[in-house]
Design a protein around this motif. Structure first.
Motif, mmCIF file in Angstrom:
data_model
loop_
_atom_site.group_PDB
_atom_site.id
_atom_site.type_symbol
_atom_site.label_atom_id
_atom_site.label_comp_id
_atom_site.label_asym_id
_atom_site.label_seq_id
_atom_site.Cartn_x
_atom_site.Cartn_y
_atom_site.Cartn_z
ATOM 1 N N ALA A 1 0.860 -1.258 0.093
ATOM 2 C CA ALA A 1 0.221 -0.004 -0.089
ATOM 3 C C ALA A 1 0.636 1.069 -0.305
ATOM 4 N N MET A 2 2.526 0.923 0.929
ATOM 5 C CA MET A 2 2.770 2.314 0.903
ATOM 6 C C MET A 2 3.473 2.830 -0.793
ATOM 7 N N LEU A 3 4.035 1.018 -1.324
ATOM 8 C CA LEU A 3 4.393 1.463 -2.651
ATOM 9 C C LEU A 3 3.749 1.840 -3.575
ATOM 10 N N ALA A 4 2.138 1.758 -2.905
ATOM 11 C CA ALA A 4 1.053 2.583 -3.776
ATOM 12 C C ALA A 4 1.332 3.417 -4.203
ATOM 13 N N VAL A 5 1.336 4.801 -3.069
ATOM 14 C CA VAL A 5 1.442 5.881 -2.527
ATOM 15 C C VAL A 5 2.671 6.339 -3.116
ATOM 16 N N VAL A 6 3.621 5.644 -2.778
ATOM 17 C CA VAL A 6 4.389 6.048 -3.399
ATOM 18 C C VAL A 6 4.908 6.387 -4.901
ATOM 19 N N SER A 7 4.510 4.947 -5.892
ATOM 20 C CA SER A 7 3.943 5.292 -6.946
ATOM 21 C C SER A 7 3.593 6.444 -7.860
ATOM 22 N N CYS A 8 2.440 6.421 -7.156
ATOM 23 C CA CYS A 8 1.730 7.409 -7.075
ATOM 24 C C CYS A 8 2.370 8.546 -7.470
ATOM 25 N N LEU A 9 2.761 8.869 -5.720
ATOM 26 C CA LEU A 9 3.544 10.517 -6.485
ATOM 27 C C LEU A 9 4.315 11.108 -7.311
ATOM 28 N N PHE A 10 4.981 9.827 -7.236
ATOM 29 C CA PHE A 10 6.741 9.785 -8.322
ATOM 30 C C PHE A 10 6.028 10.102 -9.573
ATOM 31 N N THR A 11 4.615 9.271 -10.443
ATOM 32 C CA THR A 11 3.861 9.463 -11.124
ATOM 33 C C THR A 11 3.399 10.695 -11.806
ATOM 34 N N ALA A 12 2.746 11.604 -10.419
ATOM 35 C CA ALA A 12 2.603 13.031 -10.943
ATOM 36 C C ALA A 12 3.859 13.531 -10.536
ATOM 37 N N LEU A 13 4.863 13.492 -9.716
ATOM 38 C CA LEU A 13 5.744 14.398 -10.529
ATOM 39 C C LEU A 13 6.564 14.569 -11.675
ATOM 40 N N LEU A 14 6.622 13.255 -11.836
ATOM 41 C CA LEU A 14 7.058 12.977 -13.349
ATOM 42 C C LEU A 14 6.418 13.681 -14.265
ATOM 43 N N GLU A 15 5.274 13.101 -14.440
ATOM 44 C CA GLU A 15 4.649 14.348 -15.936
ATOM 45 C C GLU A 15 4.391 15.302 -15.674
ATOM 46 N N ALA A 16 4.562 16.042 -13.952
ATOM 47 C CA ALA A 16 4.522 17.290 -13.631
ATOM 48 C C ALA A 16 5.650 18.257 -14.310
ATOM 49 N N GLY A 17 6.794 17.435 -13.677
ATOM 50 C CA GLY A 17 7.998 17.737 -14.230
ATOM 51 C C GLY A 17 8.374 17.576 -15.770
ATOM 52 N N CYS A 18 7.823 16.334 -17.074
ATOM 53 C CA CYS A 18 7.981 16.555 -17.941
ATOM 54 C C CYS A 18 7.503 17.575 -19.045
ATOM 55 N N VAL A 19 6.119 18.059 -18.445
ATOM 56 C CA VAL A 19 5.149 18.793 -18.921
ATOM 57 C C VAL A 19 6.555 20.365 -18.855
ATOM 58 N N TRP A 20 6.179 20.578 -17.181
ATOM 59 C CA TRP A 20 6.959 22.406 -17.512
ATOM 60 C C TRP A 20 8.279 22.015 -18.765
ATOM 61 N N ALA A 21 8.963 20.846 -18.810
ATOM 62 C CA ALA A 21 10.411 21.032 -19.141
ATOM 63 C C ALA A 21 9.825 21.608 -20.920
ATOM 64 N N ARG A 22 8.183 20.346 -21.675
ATOM 65 C CA ARG A 22 8.360 20.365 -22.524
ATOM 66 C C ARG A 22 7.365 21.412 -22.709
ATOM 67 N N ARG A 23 6.231 22.592 -22.235
ATOM 68 C CA ARG A 23 5.169 23.344 -22.458
ATOM 69 C C ARG A 23 5.477 24.315 -21.630
ATOM 70 N N GLY A 24 6.130 24.522 -20.694
ATOM 71 C CA GLY A 24 6.044 25.562 -19.544
ATOM 72 C C GLY A 24 5.068 26.246 -18.297
ATOM 73 N N TYR A 25 4.283 24.265 -18.855
ATOM 74 C CA TYR A 25 3.477 24.758 -17.702
ATOM 75 C C TYR A 25 3.617 25.091 -16.352
ATOM 76 N N GLU A 26 3.729 25.476 -15.003
ATOM 77 C CA GLU A 26 3.566 25.325 -14.041
ATOM 78 C C GLU A 26 3.842 24.433 -13.273
ATOM 79 N N LEU A 27 4.183 23.465 -12.108
ATOM 80 C CA LEU A 27 4.346 22.543 -11.527
ATOM 81 C C LEU A 27 3.146 22.077 -11.105
ATOM 82 N N SER A 28 2.027 23.346 -10.497
ATOM 83 C CA SER A 28 1.638 23.183 -9.550
ATOM 84 C C SER A 28 0.038 22.726 -10.462
ATOM 85 N N TRP A 29 0.495 23.366 -11.605
ATOM 86 C CA TRP A 29 -1.076 23.979 -12.264
ATOM 87 C C TRP A 29 -1.247 22.556 -12.777
ATOM 88 N N THR A 30 -0.169 21.417 -13.676
ATOM 89 C CA THR A 30 -0.361 20.086 -13.620
ATOM 90 C C THR A 30 -0.762 19.367 -12.350
#
Length: 293
Positions: A211-240
Motif C-alpha cells: 500500500a505504501m509502495l502504491a502511494v509512493v508510485s502515485c506521487l512519483f508519477t504525478a511529479l514525473l508528469e509535472a516535470g515533463c510538462v514543465w520542461a516541454r510546455r512551460g506549464y507551472e508544476l503546481s498547475w499540472t
C-alpha cells in the motif's frame, strides 16, 4: 523440435491458464486491427501516426505485463503463473516488430531517412537498443537455448530484461508530444522495480508495504508528469499537480498518477486477501491437529 501451442502446457494438454493469458495479450492486437479496419485512426496515410503511437503503447504494456508475473505469483503464491511469462515476453516482441513495421510505413519505407533518424534522435537510439535486446531474449526463449547456454548464462542474459524495459520506457517518455500513457506506463515500471527491492527484504507480499509502495508510485508519477510538462510546455508544476488531484475524470479521464495508484492498491488488496486466506488455513490445520491430539 516439438512445437507447443500457446494454450497448451508442456505435456501438450489444454491449459486454461495459458489460454486465458494468450487471449489477454492477443486482445489489444485484435482491437487495434478492428480500429484500423473501421477507420478509427482516420484515413491513410494520416492514420499511420496514431497507429505508430498505439502499437508502441501496447508493445510496452505487454512488456511490463511480463515483468508483473513475478510479483503476481509471489503475492498469490501461485507458481503456475511462471508458465505464462515466456509467452507474454515473446508476444511483446511480436508487438514491437509490428510497431517497427508501422513506423517504417509512416516514413514511406525511406530507409536512408530512417537510418539517419535512428542515429540522430535519442528516442530512436534507445528504442533500437531495446529492440535488439528484446530480439536476443526472444531468440533464446526456447528450452534448447537454456541447454546450450547453461542455466546461469541464460539467466544472466534474461536478467537484462530490466534494462531493456527501462530503455523501452525511456523511448516512450522521450517521444514527441505529451500523453497520459507515457506517465502511466513509467509509473507502473517504477512500481515493478521498487517491488523487487521490497521483495529482497521479504516485504514483497506484505499488504502494508505494498500500500505504501502504491502511494509512493502515485506521487512519483504525478511529479514525473509535472516535470515533463514543465520542461516541454512551460506549464507551472503546481498547475499540472493540481490537475492530477482534481480528479476531473469527465474532462480529461483518470490522471496517470491515479491509474498507477489503482494498479498498486490492487496488488495490496490481493496480498491482504492472500494473507487472510493463509491465516484461515493455518488456523484450520491447527484446530484439526488439536482435535486429533
Amino acid at each position: 523440435m516439438r512445437l507447443i501451442s500457446p494454450w497448451q502446457d508442456r505435456n501438450r494438454r489444454f491449459s486454461w491458464l495459458k489460454a486465458s493469458a494468450f487471449a489477454l495479450v492477443l486482445a489489444p492486437g485484435i482491437r487495434f486491427t478492428y480500429q484500423v479496419a473501421t477507420g478509427d485512426y482516420g484515413i491513410f496515410p494520416i492514420a499511420l501516426g496514431g497507429m505508430v503511437y498505439w502499437s508502441g503503447v501496447w508493445a510496452t504494456a505487454i512488456l511490463l505485463m511480463a515483468l508483473a508475473v513475478t510479483p503476481a505469483l509471489t503475492i498469490l503464491r501461485w507458481r503456475a503463473l511462471i508458465d505464462v511469462r515466456r509467452m507474454i515476453g515473446v508476444t511483446a516482441l511480436v508487438y514491437t516488430v509490428a510497431h517497427i513495421v508501422i513506423y517504417f510505413a509512416l516514413r514511406s519505407w525511406n530507409f536512408a531517412f530512417i537510418a539517419n533518424e535512428t542515429v540522430t534522435r535519442l528516442t530512436l537510439i534507445v528504442a533500437t537498443l531495446s529492440t535488439l535486446g528484446l530480439i536476443a531474449l526472444g531468440a533464446t526463449s526456447v528450452d534448447a537455448a537454456i541447454r546450450h547456454m547453461g542455466a546461469k548464462n541464460w539467466q544472466r542474459l534474461h536478467n537484462t530484461n530490466y534494462v531493456i524495459s527501462a530503455l523501452a520506457l525511456l523511448h516512450v517518455v522521450l517521444a514527441r508530444g505529451t500523453y497520459a500513457e507515457q506517465y502511466t506506463l513509467t509509473g507502473i515500471f517504477f512500481w515493478l522495480m521498487a517491488w523487487r527491492a521490497l521483495d529482497r527484504y521479504g516485504q514483497g507480499a506484505d499488504a502494508r508495504a505494498l500500500a505504501m509502495l502504491a502511494v509512493v508510485s502515485c506521487l512519483f508519477t504525478a511529479l514525473l508528469e509535472a516535470g515533463c510538462v514543465w520542461a516541454r510546455r512551460g506549464y507551472e508544476l503546481s498547475w499540472t499537480l493540481g490537475n492530477n488531484f482534481k480528479l476531473s475524470i469527465l474532462d480529461v479521464g483518470v490522471p496517470p498518477a491515479w491509474q498507477v495508484l489503482a494498479f498498486g492498491l490492487l496488488f495490496a488488496l490481493v496480498a491482504l486477501a492472500a494473507a487472510g486466506r493463509q491465516a484461515l488455513r493455518v488456523k484450520a490445520e491447527s484446530l484439526a491437529a488439536r482435535q486429533i491430539g
